[in-house]
Design an enzyme around this catalytic site. Sequence first.
Site, mmCIF file in Angstrom:
data_model
loop_
_atom_site.group_PDB
_atom_site.id
_atom_site.type_symbol
_atom_site.label_atom_id
_atom_site.label_comp_id
_atom_site.label_asym_id
_atom_site.label_seq_id
_atom_site.Cartn_x
_atom_site.Cartn_y
_atom_site.Cartn_z
ATOM 1 N N ARG A 287 37.698 52.275 49.719
ATOM 2 C CA ARG A 287 37.470 51.326 48.633
ATOM 3 C C ARG A 287 36.196 51.745 47.894
ATOM 4 N NH1 ARG A 287 41.949 50.124 49.205
ATOM 5 N NH2 ARG A 287 42.907 48.108 49.626
ATOM 6 N N GLU A 316 38.010 50.471 38.235
ATOM 7 C CA GLU A 316 39.113 51.417 38.037
ATOM 8 C C GLU A 316 39.951 51.020 36.822
ATOM 9 O OE1 GLU A 316 41.328 51.894 41.660
ATOM 10 O OE2 GLU A 316 39.651 52.830 42.705
ATOM 11 N N HIS A 335 42.750 57.463 42.295
ATOM 12 C CA HIS A 335 43.322 56.572 43.308
ATOM 13 C C HIS A 335 44.720 57.041 43.728
ATOM 14 C CE1 HIS A 335 42.884 52.224 44.948
ATOM 15 N NE2 HIS A 335 43.613 52.955 45.764
#
Length: 599
Positions: A287, A316, A335
């Site tokens: 994370r 993000e 990601h």
Amino acid sequence: MATFASFTLRRPALGNSVFSSLSSKIPVSSAFSVDLRRRSVGASRFVVLVSASMDAKPTVLVAEKLGEAGLDLLKDFANVDCSYNLSPEELCTKISLCDAIIVRSGTKVSREVFESSGGRLKVVGRAGVGIDNVDLAAATEHGCLVVNAPTANTVAAAEHGIALLTAMARNVAQADASVKAGKWQRNKYVGVSLVGKTLAVMGFGKVGTEVARRAKGLGMHVIAHDPYAPADRARAIGVELVSFDEAIGTADFISLHMPLTPATSKILNDENFAKMKKGVRIVNVARGGVIDEEALVRALDAGIVAQAALDVFTEEPPPKDSKLIQHENVTVTPHLGASTMEAQEGVAVEIAEAVVGALKGELAATAVNAPMVPAEVLTELKPFVELAEKLGRLAVQLVAGGSGVKTVKVTYASSRAPDDLDTRLLRAMITKGLIEPISSVFVNLVNADFTAKQRGLRISEERVILDGSPEKPLEYIQVQIANVESKFASAISDSGEITVEGLVKDGIPHLTKVGSFEVDVSLEGSIILCRQVDQPGMIGTVGSILGEENVNVSFMSVGRIAPRKQAVMAIGVDEQPSKESLKRIGDVPAIEEFVFLKL
């Protein structure tokens, strides 16, 4: 036309009314009706008749792309509406026609969504692990079950972690960009070898374990930090469990696999970067928020961190002008941890099965919020529920870093007969207190036993039957953690376990025992425990230090072995003292050890 199926459920000890209430709260779609019928007078079994209209399928809204295998499972049971990229307003309009919704990380299921559903929405399925985008409190208030898919991404995330590790070590991304720009800079992109280097795996859960296995295969020496990891599981694959400071201080490479919680938020900060070996390299596929990104830039510029490889970010997508993203010693991916074809299909199947099961009335092990508890039971147990969770939180904070929590014993003292006290909710809250502070899992009545088992945590329960009136459900609760070291030695009882005990006084949870020392302090705010030489003036000395910083003391209690011998002082404080104040307390000559515990 309707079909009927029957199955039996044993009546729990709480009684018929509680069973009926719990059953009525199981999320069953509008296509089903549930009828509880006693098989015979006085019987302890019920027949549950489920009638399903063949013409009334539930509707599942799939709000983000899902693998075909998952969609096929859903279509066998429900009407499936695949509507992607909905605005918040469009989602709120559509949700009143849906019995379930499946999302990934891009769709927010807010309180407004639950309110707009008009009570029809029964299940939210999160295709993945994290549930930051689902308002759990609102879901529970509206009687909606939330389920996730926590296992299908494991191998994909681990493989991506290793991919970033090796790419970073050999400057693959930078060299690729250089060659494509028409350059040939062999001397600039000399890398480092992985063989013989120390990798610290921070978080030894499913993904961390798989990363460790693969790193061992690359010839690396692997250490790990995780308060809940069983030492025998680590040893089985040749990994040594160590404290947080030892892990970050000795590693050549650090791979992050911890959840984002209040305890881990920005855990890699200026202070902890300063403890690292100069030239350390960091990988993060967990994370983004566990790293203070501005502090990482400073550490990179100072040469403390030689390189970083990041798949996740605090924001993000990150800003285009981010100094971290643009740093020449940073490798980044958008990601991609779960982005393999196999993982996407696995997640799709896992979440589809969980959602269909929930719509059928089955309580999935991946549920992340609890079914409603009958009001009368909750009212009676409420203060003991709070006591149970806080005792769990206290006990686990007393465990020294590197010790794997494996065996926990809970003792309930009550004047009631065993059949009159259902401890499932209490056990779940103790499990919650033990696990949640450093885990992304939300522990509740539904998933507590599954979550504990998944982490190798064995929780046994014992009853102490007392004489007296059974008017209140419990006299006290005791929590013991065996086979661990303690950061506060006085918390170890004569039998060798970390021991904390508490009771409820005037509706408020109180800590009444630490180790073998009797204390009495309200479990509100936070607690400072001090072992000291029993002498006059100690309460005033410590109280003055806290008072100078305007830290309010709510309770103070001293338990001692004998006058002028050793004593344990328990201090309840409303605010967290500064590190300087805690150091001053520790420097008081008569204080032999102390610990600050946050509730």
